[in-house]
Design a protein around this motif. Structure first.
Motif, PDB file in Angstrom:
ATOM      1  N   LEU A 158       0.710  -1.266  -0.047  1.00 59.90           N
ATOM      2  CA  LEU A 158      -0.128  -0.240   0.096  1.00 59.90           C
ATOM      3  C   LEU A 158       0.486   1.339   0.189  1.00 59.90           C
ATOM      4  O   LEU A 158       0.132   2.659  -0.127  1.00 59.90           O
ATOM      5  N   SER A 159       2.269   1.152   0.339  1.00 59.61           N
ATOM      6  CA  SER A 159       3.109   2.766   0.384  1.00 59.61           C
ATOM      7  C   SER A 159       3.233   2.712  -1.169  1.00 59.61           C
ATOM      8  O   SER A 159       3.635   3.806  -1.093  1.00 59.61           O
ATOM      9  N   ASP A 160       3.395   2.013  -2.150  1.00 62.17           N
ATOM     10  CA  ASP A 160       3.562   2.401  -3.868  1.00 62.17           C
ATOM     11  C   ASP A 160       3.197   2.149  -4.135  1.00 62.17           C
ATOM     12  O   ASP A 160       2.247   2.164  -5.171  1.00 62.17           O
ATOM     13  N   ILE A 161       3.287   0.571  -4.691  1.00 56.37           N
ATOM     14  CA  ILE A 161       3.087  -0.490  -5.705  1.00 56.37           C
ATOM     15  C   ILE A 161       2.075  -0.732  -6.251  1.00 56.37           C
ATOM     16  O   ILE A 161       1.572  -0.394  -7.411  1.00 56.37           O
ATOM     17  N   PHE A 162       1.355  -0.668  -5.064  1.00 56.62           N
ATOM     18  CA  PHE A 162      -0.630  -1.109  -5.721  1.00 56.62           C
ATOM     19  C   PHE A 162      -0.922   0.383  -5.994  1.00 56.62           C
ATOM     20  O   PHE A 162      -2.221   0.030  -6.647  1.00 56.62           O
ATOM     21  N   PRO A 163      -0.814   1.307  -5.243  1.00 54.20           N
ATOM     22  CA  PRO A 163      -1.743   2.687  -5.593  1.00 54.20           C
ATOM     23  C   PRO A 163      -0.797   2.747  -7.148  1.00 54.20           C
ATOM     24  O   PRO A 163      -1.675   3.390  -7.353  1.00 54.20           O
ATOM     25  N   THR A 164       0.646   2.441  -7.009  1.00 52.52           N
ATOM     26  CA  THR A 164       0.776   2.981  -8.196  1.00 52.52           C
ATOM     27  C   THR A 164       0.573   2.088  -9.592  1.00 52.52           C
ATOM     28  O   THR A 164       0.793   2.872 -10.490  1.00 52.52           O
ATOM     29  N   GLY A 165       0.158   0.985  -9.717  1.00 50.09           N
ATOM     30  CA  GLY A 165      -0.177   0.171 -10.368  1.00 50.09           C
ATOM     31  C   GLY A 165      -1.405   0.327 -10.319  1.00 50.09           C
ATOM     32  O   GLY A 165      -1.783   1.440 -11.694  1.00 50.09           O
ATOM     33  N   TRP A 166      -2.442   0.816  -9.663  1.00 54.80           N
ATOM     34  CA  TRP A 166      -3.352   1.905  -9.777  1.00 54.80           C
ATOM     35  C   TRP A 166      -3.732   2.385 -10.200  1.00 54.80           C
ATOM     36  O   TRP A 166      -4.536   2.859 -11.484  1.00 54.80           O
ATOM     37  N   HIS A 167      -2.689   3.846  -9.785  1.00 57.72           N
ATOM     38  CA  HIS A 167      -2.676   4.998 -10.666  1.00 57.72           C
ATOM     39  C   HIS A 167      -2.576   4.973 -11.964  1.00 57.72           C
ATOM     40  O   HIS A 167      -3.311   5.883 -12.540  1.00 57.72           O
ATOM     41  N   GLY A 168      -1.368   3.611 -12.324  1.00 57.49           N
ATOM     42  CA  GLY A 168      -1.574   4.012 -14.321  1.00 57.49           C
ATOM     43  C   GLY A 168      -2.824   3.486 -14.954  1.00 57.49           C
ATOM     44  O   GLY A 168      -3.417   4.249 -16.141  1.00 57.49           O
ATOM     45  N   VAL A 169      -3.033   2.902 -13.823  1.00 58.52           N
ATOM     46  CA  VAL A 169      -4.445   2.401 -14.799  1.00 58.52           C
ATOM     47  C   VAL A 169      -5.955   3.103 -14.670  1.00 58.52           C
ATOM     48  O   VAL A 169      -6.877   3.793 -15.818  1.00 58.52           O
ATOM     49  N   GLU A 170      -5.816   4.190 -14.008  1.00 59.10           N
ATOM     50  CA  GLU A 170      -6.379   5.484 -13.520  1.00 59.10           C
ATOM     51  C   GLU A 170      -5.564   6.037 -14.588  1.00 59.10           C
ATOM     52  O   GLU A 170      -6.980   6.825 -16.092  1.00 59.10           O
ATOM     53  N   LEU A 171      -4.840   6.301 -14.926  1.00 63.03           N
ATOM     54  CA  LEU A 171      -4.497   7.750 -16.039  1.00 63.03           C
ATOM     55  C   LEU A 171      -4.637   7.204 -17.337  1.00 63.03           C
ATOM     56  O   LEU A 171      -4.885   7.697 -17.651  1.00 63.03           O
ATOM     57  N   SER A 172      -4.868   5.877 -17.396  1.00 63.26           N
ATOM     58  CA  SER A 172      -5.536   5.871 -18.714  1.00 63.26           C
ATOM     59  C   SER A 172      -6.162   5.839 -19.162  1.00 63.26           C
ATOM     60  O   SER A 172      -6.901   5.727 -20.181  1.00 63.26           O
ATOM     61  N   GLY A 173      -7.862   5.853 -18.156  1.00 60.14           N
ATOM     62  CA  GLY A 173      -9.029   6.395 -17.976  1.00 60.14           C
ATOM     63  C   GLY A 173      -9.567   5.053 -18.786  1.00 60.14           C
ATOM     64  O   GLY A 173     -10.683   5.004 -19.322  1.00 60.14           O
ATOM     65  N   MET A 174      -8.839   4.145 -18.171  1.00 59.94           N
ATOM     66  CA  MET A 174      -9.580   3.016 -18.209  1.00 59.94           C
ATOM     67  C   MET A 174     -11.085   2.821 -17.366  1.00 59.94           C
ATOM     68  O   MET A 174     -11.680   3.204 -16.685  1.00 59.94           O
ATOM     69  N   VAL A 175     -12.122   1.677 -18.510  1.00 60.31           N
ATOM     70  CA  VAL A 175     -14.045   1.803 -17.754  1.00 60.31           C
ATOM     71  C   VAL A 175     -14.199   0.128 -17.888  1.00 60.31           C
ATOM     72  O   VAL A 175     -13.693  -0.170 -18.890  1.00 60.31           O
ATOM     73  N   PRO A 176     -14.842  -0.333 -16.906  1.00 62.54           N
ATOM     74  CA  PRO A 176     -15.076  -1.707 -17.263  1.00 62.54           C
ATOM     75  C   PRO A 176     -15.183  -2.650 -18.674  1.00 62.54           C
ATOM     76  O   PRO A 176     -15.845  -1.138 -19.395  1.00 62.54           O
ATOM     77  N   GLY A 177     -14.923  -3.064 -19.246  1.00 59.24           N
ATOM     78  CA  GLY A 177     -15.163  -3.948 -20.478  1.00 59.24           C
ATOM     79  C   GLY A 177     -14.122  -3.840 -20.930  1.00 59.24           C
ATOM     80  O   GLY A 177     -13.932  -4.435 -22.529  1.00 59.24           O
ATOM     81  N   ASP A 178     -13.117  -2.629 -21.079  1.00 57.51           N
ATOM     82  CA  ASP A 178     -12.310  -2.108 -21.454  1.00 57.51           C
ATOM     83  C   ASP A 178     -10.997  -3.007 -21.551  1.00 57.51           C
ATOM     84  O   ASP A 178     -10.409  -3.986 -20.860  1.00 57.51           O
ATOM     85  N   ASP A 179      -9.947  -3.166 -22.762  1.00 53.91           N
ATOM     86  CA  ASP A 179      -9.244  -4.760 -22.824  1.00 53.91           C
ATOM     87  C   ASP A 179      -7.631  -3.703 -22.706  1.00 53.91           C
ATOM     88  O   ASP A 179      -7.671  -1.796 -22.748  1.00 53.91           O
ATOM     89  N   VAL A 180      -6.900  -4.049 -22.233  1.00 50.49           N
ATOM     90  CA  VAL A 180      -5.626  -2.828 -21.417  1.00 50.49           C
ATOM     91  C   VAL A 180      -4.182  -4.262 -22.004  1.00 50.49           C
ATOM     92  O   VAL A 180      -4.502  -4.980 -21.532  1.00 50.49           O
ATOM     93  N   ALA A 181      -3.127  -2.826 -22.068  1.00 48.79           N
ATOM     94  CA  ALA A 181      -2.325  -3.901 -22.062  1.00 48.79           C
ATOM     95  C   ALA A 181      -1.648  -3.078 -21.168  1.00 48.79           C
ATOM     96  O   ALA A 181      -1.192  -2.035 -21.032  1.00 48.79           O
ATOM     97  N   VAL A 182      -0.946  -4.128 -20.128  1.00 45.69           N
ATOM     98  CA  VAL A 182       0.265  -3.464 -19.317  1.00 45.69           C
ATOM     99  C   VAL A 182       1.966  -3.792 -19.994  1.00 45.69           C
ATOM    100  O   VAL A 182       1.952  -4.807 -20.383  1.00 45.69           O
TER     101      VAL A 182
END
Length: 378
Positions: A158-182
């Motif tokens: 929780l100090s970094d990488i989980f929120p950072t990974g979540w933030h990357g998805v947020e920054l991408s603008g993802m909505v449910p049903g989207d295909d995502v490439a990491v």
């Protein structure tokens, strides 16, 4: 107290340093129970930053409150807490608007907004790869956790990488049903994949070449893409019937390499521009720096990277960048862990005593098979 100290490229040591202590009324001292080696620590370890010798490292920290200053009113000795890597003042414009990763008051370095523990250019703060850590503005910055030892390996993310990974998805603008490439199946990339699936992605493709990391991606329901076996854009395009993906997350950063091991700082950005559909979005949480003396090109040494902006513009894509404002997400992610919905500790491969930190750094940096995430327990 004992702490992990940077001594030069590929050289860290556990040394005795002055004890962390309350210096201001709003400080707390946290006794560290778990502190992690982060992939971004390796930039310093490899000598690719301006971090000074003698710096106590470590920005992924959790533990138990050991002491509090007279001005601390919300927390008490004995509270179990997660320490966000951002150090926020709580009152500047960015902090008030939820952008604690860009606090304008805590970093005295000219031109740098945002402060952190134990990291290059992020202020004079010691890190938490140590027995104790001083936390400024503790009432504002610390996240309370359920007492005991349950979920320790999940909560430490929780100090970094989980929120950072979540933030990357947020920054991408993802909505449910989207295909995502990491792109990147290191700890942050795996957290981004975990986050995208939690947020309702239809499919998540995870690109890397390390077999152990790709197995972890597959274990949580993501689709592994081995870029050493062929062009990752072509592989994903084929699996999406020529359409590409809706969103992309960059979790590699400025030391991106091709399968042969040659460095190309623009490589992942270019691949994301190709594989994300027109009007899609890209979130960049891999680290890029203004100066990199070890870069392969003169431009990159000054933070100038020649990526395919023309196609990015032509496709009408959007991009968000920057360090994660951990406090925007950490309470909700804590509660997802408690509820059993999120299990970020799945990436942990090794737990070591603090004295073995040099071994942990060496094996993690060498990408030794199976060394995917290293936790240190002072």
């Amino acid at each position: 107290m004992k702490a992990v100290v940077y001594q030069g490229p590929e050289d860290v040591a556990v040394k005795e340093v002055p004890d962390a202590r309350v210096e201001n009324p709003t400080d707390a001292v946290v006794r560290i129970t778990t502190t992690n080696i982060c992939g971004s620590d390796l930039h310093m370890y490899e000598g690719r930053t301006s971090v000074e010798e003698g710096k106590v490292l470590g920005h992924e920290n959790m533990g138990v409150v050991e002491a509090v200053g007279a001005g601390v009113s919300r927390l008490k000795v004995g509270d179990r807490v997660s320490v966000p890597f951002n150090i926020g003042c709580g009152t500047c414009r960015n902090c008030v608007h939820g952008w604690t990763s860009f606090c304008t008051r805590m970093n005295p370095i000219e031109g740098m907004d945002g402060a952190a523990y134990g990291y290059a250019n992020m202020g004079p703060y010691d890190g938490g790869q140590a027995e104790f850590l001083r936390v400024p503005h503790a009432d504002f910055n610390l996240l309370e956790l359920p007492e005991g030892r349950e979920h320790e390996n999940d909560f430490t993310m929780l100090s970094d990488i989980f929120p950072t990974g979540w933030h990357g998805v947020e920054l991408s603008g993802m909505v449910p049903g989207d295909d995502v490439a990491v792109f990147g199946a290191g700890p942050v990339g795996l957290m981004a994949a975990h986050s995208a699936l939690l947020k309702g992605a239809a499919r998540v493709f995870v690109v890397d070449k390390e077999a152990d990391r790709l197995r972890l991606a597959e274990s949580i329901g993501a689709i592994p893409v081995d870029f050493s076996a062929g062009d990752p854009v072509e592989q994903i395009t084929e699996q999406t019937r020529g359409r590409g993906v809706d969103r992309g997350v960059e979790a590699v950063g400025y030391q991106a390499h091709d399968p042969a091991g040659d460095e190309h700082p623009e490589l992942v950005l270019d691949n994301l521009v190709k594989v994300v559909r027109s009007t899609g979005g890209i979130g960049v949480v891999g680290v890029y720096v203004p100066q990199d003396p070890g870069a392969v090109t003169e431009g990159a040494k000054q933070g100038r990277i020649g990526w395919d902006y023309g196609t990015f513009f032509t496709k009408g894509q959007s991009m968000g960048t920057g360090q994660a404002p951990v406090m925007r997400y950490n309470r909700q992610l804590r509660d997802l862990i408690v509820a059993g919905r999120a299990t970020p500790g799945f990436i942990v491969s090794h737990e070591l005593p603090l004295d073995q930190a040099p071994e942990g750094y060496r094996n993690f940096d060498d990408r030794v098979e199976g060394w995917t995430k290293v936790l240190l327990h002072p």
